[in-house]
Design an enzyme around this catalytic site. Structure first.
Site, mmCIF file in Angstrom:
data_model
loop_
_atom_site.group_PDB
_atom_site.id
_atom_site.type_symbol
_atom_site.label_atom_id
_atom_site.label_comp_id
_atom_site.label_asym_id
_atom_site.label_seq_id
_atom_site.Cartn_x
_atom_site.Cartn_y
_atom_site.Cartn_z
ATOM 1 N N VAL A 154 -21.807 16.844 1.001
ATOM 2 C CA VAL A 154 -21.747 15.914 2.119
ATOM 3 C C VAL A 154 -22.466 14.629 1.749
ATOM 4 O O VAL A 154 -23.574 14.654 1.216
ATOM 5 C CB VAL A 154 -22.386 16.534 3.384
ATOM 6 N N GLY A 174 -18.671 22.637 -0.923
ATOM 7 C CA GLY A 174 -18.553 21.205 -0.686
ATOM 8 C C GLY A 174 -19.861 20.471 -0.788
ATOM 9 O O GLY A 174 -20.933 21.066 -0.930
ATOM 10 N N ASP A 177 -22.431 32.394 9.119
ATOM 11 C CA ASP A 177 -23.561 31.845 8.373
ATOM 12 C C ASP A 177 -24.506 31.146 9.345
ATOM 13 O O ASP A 177 -25.067 30.104 9.037
ATOM 14 C CB ASP A 177 -23.075 30.872 7.297
ATOM 15 N N LYS A 189 -17.456 15.110 4.074
ATOM 16 C CA LYS A 189 -17.549 16.343 3.285
ATOM 17 C C LYS A 189 -16.381 16.382 2.320
ATOM 18 O O LYS A 189 -15.230 16.232 2.712
ATOM 19 C CB LYS A 189 -17.534 17.575 4.192
ATOM 20 N N GLY A 207 -23.464 22.263 -0.480
ATOM 21 C CA GLY A 207 -23.397 23.679 -0.154
ATOM 22 C C GLY A 207 -22.646 24.401 -1.244
ATOM 23 O O GLY A 207 -22.551 23.918 -2.377
ATOM 24 N N GLY A 208 -22.074 25.539 -0.904
ATOM 25 C CA GLY A 208 -21.372 26.342 -1.888
ATOM 26 C C GLY A 208 -20.107 25.694 -2.406
ATOM 27 O O GLY A 208 -19.902 25.568 -3.608
#
Length: 175
Positions: free
Chosen positions: A13, A11, A136, A28, A8-9
């Site tokens: 996973v 982090g 989000d 994460k 993601g932005g």
């Protein structure tokens, strides 16, 4: 760490093995490019704390929070095997697939999707009651487990009112 899963932005996973309980978890970690940024690390840890503080059947549970020797934070949470709500919606609207289904099958599938939506609404209502806004929420951030689980994930942009997200409790008690 067994394998990369998603990014993601802030982090990324991975699927990892919890050696104490011999289970797969989602691990994460903060992305390397943000590891030295104190503000980014703070936001990352806050995400883990907010998510971990929301104990609801439809919110992904956090198992633990820690940091590596170099100070990079990470946290472990439940790994959900299944699809996203986005994938389920796309599958429902797939015109080729729809041609092979009866009206009854389509109606059952729609009813199941609506049930998942209700699960999401209940999770979001609980988070709002606790003073937390997801910010989000989208079908791609809803995981659908193979056994009927519906889990809201990715609380990275969440906003908590008050130091631990419980500021709205007093408001609700006044109503």
């Amino acid at each position: 760490i067994l394998r990369f899963h998603a990014a993601g932005g802030l982090g990324q996973v991975s699927v990892a093995r919890d050696s104490e309980l011999n289970r797969e978890v989602a691990l994460k970690e903060i992305k390397p490019e943000y590891a030295r940024n104190a503000s980014a690390r703070g936001r990352f840890v806050l995400e883990a704390e907010i998510t971990g503080g929301l104990e609801h059947p439809s919110i992904v549970p956090v198992y633990g929070l820690g940091s590596y020797a170099d100070g990079r934070p990470f946290y472990a949470m439940r790994f959900i095997k299944g699809d996203t709500l986005k994938q389920a919606i796309e599958r429902y609207h797939d015109s080729q697939r729809a041609k092979t289904q009866t009206d009854s099958e389509r109606a059952i599938e729609l009813r199941q999707l609506l049930g998942r939506f209700i699960d999401v609404c209940q999770a979001v209502e609980y988070a709002h009651y606790r003073g937390v806004l997801h910010r989000d929420l989208k079908p791609g951030n809803i995981m659908l487990g193979k056994y009927g689980e519906t889990l809201v994930v990715d609380w990275g942009l969440a906003k908590a009112r008050g130091p631990r997200g419980d500021a709205l409790d007093s408001l609700h008690s006044e109503l």
